[in-house]
Design a protein around this motif. Structure first.
Motif, short mmCIF file in Angstrom:
data_model
loop_
_atom_site.label_atom_id
_atom_site.label_comp_id
_atom_site.label_asym_id
_atom_site.label_seq_id
_atom_site.Cartn_x
_atom_site.Cartn_y
_atom_site.Cartn_z
N GLY A 64 0.82 -1.22 0.00
CA GLY A 64 0.00 0.00 0.00
C GLY A 64 0.85 1.26 0.00
N TRP A 65 2.15 1.15 0.07
CA TRP A 65 3.07 2.29 -0.05
C TRP A 65 4.27 1.84 -0.88
CZ3 TRP A 65 7.85 1.05 1.88
CH2 TRP A 65 7.91 0.07 2.88
N GLY A 66 4.99 2.80 -1.42
CA GLY A 66 6.16 2.45 -2.26
C GLY A 66 5.74 1.89 -3.61
N LEU A 67 6.74 1.58 -4.42
CA LEU A 67 6.48 1.18 -5.81
C LEU A 67 6.49 -0.33 -5.98
CD1 LEU A 67 8.72 3.98 -7.27
CD2 LEU A 67 6.26 3.71 -7.75
N ARG A 68 5.71 -0.80 -6.95
CA ARG A 68 5.69 -2.24 -7.23
C ARG A 68 7.02 -2.64 -7.92
NH1 ARG A 68 1.15 -4.29 -9.78
NH2 ARG A 68 -0.19 -2.46 -9.61
N ASP A 69 7.35 -3.89 -7.88
CA ASP A 69 8.57 -4.43 -8.50
C ASP A 69 9.82 -3.67 -8.02
OD1 ASP A 69 6.93 -6.15 -9.98
OD2 ASP A 69 6.65 -4.60 -11.52
N GLU A 70 9.78 -3.24 -6.78
CA GLU A 70 10.86 -2.43 -6.21
C GLU A 70 12.07 -3.31 -5.88
OE1 GLU A 70 12.48 0.20 -6.09
OE2 GLU A 70 11.09 1.55 -5.07
N THR A 71 13.25 -2.71 -5.90
CA THR A 71 14.45 -3.38 -5.39
C THR A 71 14.98 -2.55 -4.23
OG1 THR A 71 15.78 -2.21 -7.03
CG2 THR A 71 15.08 -4.47 -7.60
N TRP A 72 15.84 -3.15 -3.41
CA TRP A 72 16.22 -2.52 -2.14
C TRP A 72 17.74 -2.48 -1.98
CZ3 TRP A 72 12.02 -0.42 0.13
CH2 TRP A 72 10.77 -0.91 -0.28
N ARG A 73 18.46 -2.30 -3.08
CA ARG A 73 19.92 -2.35 -3.05
C ARG A 73 20.51 -1.26 -2.17
NH1 ARG A 73 22.56 -5.18 -7.03
NH2 ARG A 73 24.29 -4.90 -5.59
N ALA A 74 19.95 -0.05 -2.26
CA ALA A 74 20.49 1.06 -1.47
C ALA A 74 20.33 0.77 0.02
CB ALA A 74 19.79 2.37 -1.84
N MET A 75 19.16 0.26 0.40
CA MET A 75 18.92 -0.08 1.81
C MET A 75 19.90 -1.18 2.27
SD MET A 75 16.38 1.41 3.47
CE MET A 75 16.87 2.99 2.90
N GLU A 76 20.10 -2.18 1.40
CA GLU A 76 21.02 -3.26 1.73
C GLU A 76 22.44 -2.71 1.92
OE1 GLU A 76 18.20 -6.19 -0.86
OE2 GLU A 76 20.28 -5.93 -1.55
N GLY A 77 22.76 -1.73 1.08
CA GLY A 77 24.09 -1.12 1.14
C GLY A 77 24.36 -0.41 2.47
N ALA A 79 23.73 -1.47 5.33
CA ALA A 79 24.13 -2.43 6.37
C ALA A 79 25.63 -2.32 6.66
CB ALA A 79 23.77 -3.85 5.93
N ARG A 80 26.41 -2.05 5.62
CA ARG A 80 27.87 -1.93 5.75
C ARG A 80 28.28 -0.91 6.83
NH1 ARG A 80 31.55 -2.89 1.78
NH2 ARG A 80 29.93 -3.03 0.20
N PHE A 81 27.43 0.14 6.97
CA PHE A 81 27.83 1.25 7.86
C PHE A 81 27.35 1.08 9.29
CE2 PHE A 81 27.57 2.74 3.49
CZ PHE A 81 28.89 3.13 3.31
N SER A 89 24.94 8.72 16.57
CA SER A 89 24.71 9.14 15.17
C SER A 89 23.50 8.40 14.61
CB SER A 89 25.93 8.81 14.31
OG SER A 89 25.59 8.94 12.94
N SER A 90 22.70 9.11 13.81
CA SER A 90 21.58 8.43 13.14
C SER A 90 21.86 8.31 11.64
CB SER A 90 20.27 9.19 13.39
OG SER A 90 20.41 10.51 12.89
N ALA A 91 23.09 8.61 11.24
CA ALA A 91 23.42 8.57 9.80
C ALA A 91 23.24 7.17 9.24
CB ALA A 91 24.87 9.02 9.60
N GLY A 92 22.67 7.11 8.03
CA GLY A 92 22.56 5.82 7.35
C GLY A 92 21.61 4.83 8.01
N GLY A 93 20.69 5.33 8.82
CA GLY A 93 19.72 4.43 9.46
C GLY A 93 18.85 3.73 8.41
N ALA A 94 18.48 2.49 8.67
CA ALA A 94 17.73 1.72 7.67
C ALA A 94 16.34 1.33 8.19
CB ALA A 94 18.52 0.48 7.26
#
Ligand code: FO1
Length: 324
Positions: A64-77, A79-81, A89-94
């Motif tokens: 009901g939110w966000g786009l269909r057929d979405e990918t989540w590579r940026a969010m996965e990225g 995790a490294r930080f 710090s709240s930088a790069g929160g996922a």
């Protein structure tokens, strides 16, 4: 022109039905922006995007939110930080999920706002980019933020809704900045053939729009052609925390409670067939009650609901609607 006061998912689904019975160009949706947030430096307007994505059929139907057929590579990225992020710090929160393609919308909005464009201009551009013919307006050009005072502290709406899974008791709600903000276009509320209050959370979706100076007075002045659709069915919200929030804040989580909240500003409340036994109690609150199927999960329900709402507000529709 038909004006719809809108929150997120429920309003978006209602609007998708409305465009089946009247031309999109005849509709102006005034959308809550008090849920907006800034994350990773990006301006995010969840309700505006939910409305646009739904009307363009780009929405992910299950979430009901966000786009269909979405990918989540940026969010996965991100995790490294997590390992290196300093305490405090709240930088790069996922915790707030931004899909790769959804990010493009936030990049565009943020870029345009940084160039000095008005939020209403940017909303119109995003709607056009998605091929949406409905006029989409943010409720104000200014910054208003829903702040939630919960049993575990005060926080922004998205921190409460997504971060805490809206699973904490709510003590009070504040629309920070609302006294210094102006309603986007008072003429719309005067000139509209009718105003529909979409089936959205009365406190945190419709509440911020109503809190803008002049909105309640404008609605009250034309109350007979204002119709609301209850987002509460059989004592529960179809999506989100509206039922618990109403109870926490001292309202009744029922169609009667909704009628009480809206009685000053709308002449008719549309309730679901499951609540038919409460129609008399709704009318005792001083609003006309119309009973119909309001659960928009089956095809055709949203369009029928839209036609019912318009007729209840005195808008005459050609048989079969304006659109084929
Ligand atoms: N809702 C969630 O429950 N979890 C999320 O991670 C989430 C991300 C998100 C990203 C962009 C967007 O436009 C909406 C998003 N939503 C998410 C929905 C949104 O926070 C709420 O549905 C509304 O603010 C309530 O009206």
């Amino acid at each position: 022109m038909i004006c719809v006061l809108a929150g997120g998912v429920g309003a978006a689904r209602f609007l998708r039905g409305l465009v089946e019975v009247v031309e999109p160009e005849r509709i102006t949706a005034i959308v809550n922006t008090a849920d907006d947030t800034v994350l990773h430096g990006l301006s995010i307007s969840p309700d505006l995007d939910t409305v646009v994505y739904t009307l363009s059929d780009a929405i992910d139907p299950a979430r009901g939110w966000g786009l269909r057929d979405e990918t989540w590579r940026a969010m996965e990225g991100l995790a490294r930080f997590a390992r290196v992020r300093p305490d405090g710090s709240s930088a790069g929160g996922a915790w707030f999920n931004l899909g790769d393609t959804d990010l493009a919308t936030h990049f565009y909005r943020t870029g345009r706002l940084a160039e000095g464009a008005r939020p209403s201009e940017v909303a119109a551009e995003i709607a056009r980019a998605f091929g949406v013919g409905v006029r989409i307006l943010p409720m104000t050009e200014q910054r208003v933020r829903t702040m939630v005072d919960t049993e575990v502290g005060r926080m922004g709406f998205q921190e409460y809704f997504v971060g805490m899974h809206h699973d904490v008791g709510v003590r009070s709600i504040e629309f920070a900045g609302v006294s210094g903000a102006s309603f986007i276009d008072p003429i719309v509320l005067e000139a509209a053939e009718c105003v529909v209050i979409a089936p959205s959370n009365p406190v945190v979706s419709i509440g911020p729009i109503r809190a803008l100076t002049g909105v309640d007075a404008a609605l009250a002045a034309r109350r007979d052609s204002v119709v609301a659709i209850s987002p509460i069915v059989a004592g529960a919200a179809l999506k989100g925390p509206a039922d618990r929030m109403l109870t926490d804040l001292g309202h009744e989580a029922s169609v009667v409670g909704v009628a009480r909240m809206y009685a000053g500003v709308c002449g008719t409340l549309v309730i679901d067939a499951q609540d038919a036994p409460l129609a008399g109690a709704v009318e005792r609150e001083g609003v006309r009650c119309v009973v119909v199927d309001t659960i928009m999960s089956r095809p055709g329900v949203a369009a029928a609901l839209a036609a019912t709402a318009l007729e209840a507000a005195g808008v005459r529709l050609p048989r079969g609607g304006n659109r084929q």
